[in-house]
Design an enzyme around this catalytic site. Structure first.
Site, PDB file in Angstrom:
ATOM      1  N   HIS A 157       0.383  -1.100   0.058  1.00  0.00           N
ATOM      2  CA  HIS A 157      -0.080   0.266   0.130  1.00  0.00           C
ATOM      3  C   HIS A 157       1.124   0.861  -0.232  1.00  0.00           C
ATOM      4  CE1 HIS A 157      -4.381  -2.038   0.229  1.00  0.00           C
ATOM      5  NE2 HIS A 157      -3.345  -2.688   1.268  1.00  0.00           N
ATOM      6  N   ASP A 366       2.981   9.463  -0.864  1.00  0.00           N
ATOM      7  CA  ASP A 366       1.990   8.906  -0.435  1.00  0.00           C
ATOM      8  C   ASP A 366       2.064   7.215  -1.494  1.00  0.00           C
ATOM      9  OD1 ASP A 366       0.063   8.298   1.198  1.00  0.00           O
ATOM     10  OD2 ASP A 366      -0.943   9.793   1.321  1.00  0.00           O
TER      11      ASP A 366
END
Ligand code: ADQ
Length: 493
Positions: A157, A366
């Protein structure tokens, strides 16, 4: 359909009282688990004196979860230690914050071993096994060493760091080697996948990588793909238009006195670039005094990982900085910055996103960033707000129609905010349509299907890259000069 076993650090099952507080990831995984009668395995979040390997099975809303308790030392070394004080900062380019302690690495190995040992009896020969995130990188190898031959996949992720940063980890080769036990490895975007392949080519010259993205190494074939995670766009769109969200929207607008709202929503984490964001906002107010008393920034940032010192530090820094900005600019009738350390239920959040003229999503790094997609999905098609998005979020690859910025530059942030605040309706609509098209098409169900198709050896389409230039030929935030003018549970924690 093949039974699915999902393993993540924490499990996030439906609460049996509706799914409004479950994020898109949990909803999509829950539905795949429900359909295949699968199991979601992970840490319960509880600590016990001595590890027993006892599995707590429960079933809610058709989803079976299996959780285990960990010892305090496990939590300290594996979760607070190697996962969140070594890998998380390293994977987000913060080698300065990464702590390299053998005790952490030992605890990480021990917990992965415990996960494997406990999970083993639950695995049937035909199950598909899907491991999630940086907490559990070696789990696939642990399972293989115990004789598991099932189709086994891993999804990361977070970003994958560049080679010159990753090699700061003393055990980098051993860690990456464990990934070769999987049949499939998924990354959030092409950039992280490219970094991974660069590392593999440099550090494992014996590996052969073909054009389809398969690595041949040690007699194994490992498929690697970019598979950007999405949100449950339909559900979020509907929730933003609901009466409850409308109430939240009106309540928020009612506090603004006609001022335009800029909004950010993030877990309180140094990777989210909140300090730089506040500096960019301060620059906007300094350079363009016309915006003073004309705008308001709402930053929602619920604390996370509070046992880790760097998280305590960032909290203190942000408290000081928000106090400084308000002290500098506030008047008796206007508070420029509202900095809120709490979570909101997803429906209220959807309504608040809809109230915001600008969604400010500027992480320094991110993996993906779902807030950017939620902000877009929540907008009113007749009068959409503008997304200002960091170039360094995985989401930027799919969201070129946002105003893309370098979050380290206060000037770029200020310019982009100015451009967003004065953007004409036609351009807002054109950009929003382009963004919404990909948010809806490449939603969380698309992500899930794509990943499982790849695991089953099916061909998958490349992720369509939207045209590099934004609609209407509009200029980019970075290059333009502004005219004067309830409950929160972090899923991947
Ligand atoms: P996170 O770093 O947690 O996830 P993100 O993608 O932004 O980051 O997801 C956060 C989720 O939490 C969003 O659904 C958001 O709405 C919700 N949230 C945040 N603050 C909230 C608040 N105050 N109240 C209620 N809800 C709030 C990791 C990676 C990301 C990746 C995701 C999914 O770091 O890059 O996108 O996993 O893969």
């Amino acid at each position: 359909m093949t039974r699915l076993i999902v393993i993540s650090n924490r499990v996030s099952p439906p609460d049996g009282e509706g799914k409004s507080n479950q994020g898109g990831l949990a909803v999509a995984l829950s539905s795949a688990l429900r359909e295949t009668n699968g199991i979601w395995f992970g840490w319960s979040g509880n600590e016990i004196d001595e590890f027993t390997g006892q599995i707590n099975l429960s079933r809610a809303d058709g989803v079976t979860t299996a959780t285990i308790d960990l010892e305090a030392q496990d939590v300290e070394e594996y979760y607070n230690g190697f996962a969140n004080r070594t890998l998380w900062p390293l994977f987000h380019d913060r080698t300065d914050l990464a702590e390299f302690e053998r005790g952490f690495a030992g605890g990480y190995a021990r917990v992965n071993d415990r996960f494997a040992e406990t999970l083993l009896p639950l695995i049937a020969p035909d199950d598909d096994i899907w491991v999630h995130d940086y907490h559990l990188i070696p789990l696939g190898r642990e399972l293989r060493q115990r004789g598991v031959r099932n189709r086994t996949a891993f999804f990361l992720h977070t970003p994958w760091p560049v080679l010159r940063l990753l090699i700061a980890l003393p055990s980098h080769r051993q860690l990456v080697e464990t990934l070769f036990a999987y049949d499939l490895i998924g990354f959030q975007c092409q950039t992280w996948l490219d970094s991974f392949l660069h590392y593999v080519r440099e550090q494992f010259p014996e590996a052969v990588v073909d054009e389809q993205g398969t690595i041949a190494i040690d007699g194994r074939q490992v498929r690697v793909i970019a598979c950007p995670i999405g949100i449950d766009a339909q559900e979020f769109k509907a929730s933003a238009a609901s009466a409850e969200a409308e109430e939240a929207r009106r309540a928020l607008l009612g506090t603004l006195d006609g001022r335009k709202l800029i909004m950010g929503v993030d877990r309180l984490d140094y990777s989210k670039g909140l300090e730089q964001r506040f500096n960019g906002y301060e620059r906007l107010l300094l350079d363009h005094p016309d915006y003073q008393e004309g705008v308001s920034l709402l930053q929602i940032a619920p604390p996370s990982r509070e046992d880790v010192v760097s998280y305590q530090d960032i909290r203190k820094q942000l408290e000081a900085l928000s106090g400084h900005i308000n002290g500098e600019f506030a008047t008796a009738f206007w508070v420029p910055l509202r900095y809120v350390n709490r979570g909101y239920d997803r429906t209220s959040l959807a309504g608040m996103y809809r109230a915001a003229s600008v969604g400010l999503v500027t992480p320094l790094r991110d993996g993906m960033n779902l807030v950017a997609k939620e902000y877009v999905a929540a907008q009113d098609p007749a009068d959409p707000g503008v997304l200002v998005l960091s170039r360094f979020a995985g989401a930027a690859e799919q969201m070129a129609a946002a105003l893309l910025v370098n979050p380290f530059s206060p000037e770029e942030l200020s310019d982009a905010l100015g451009q967003a605040l004065r953007m004409p309706l036609e351009e807002r609509k054109a950009r929003w349509h382009a963004l919404m098209e990909s948010v809806e098409r490449q939603d969380v169900r698309w992500w899930l299907r794509r990943f499982l198709d790849a695991l089953h050896g099916k061909a998958i389409e490349p992720v369509m890259m939207p045209a590099a230039s934004p609609p209407n030929g509009g200029d980019r935030g970075a290059e333009s000069r502004p005219a004067p003018a309830a409950r929160f549970v972090a899923q991947n924690d």
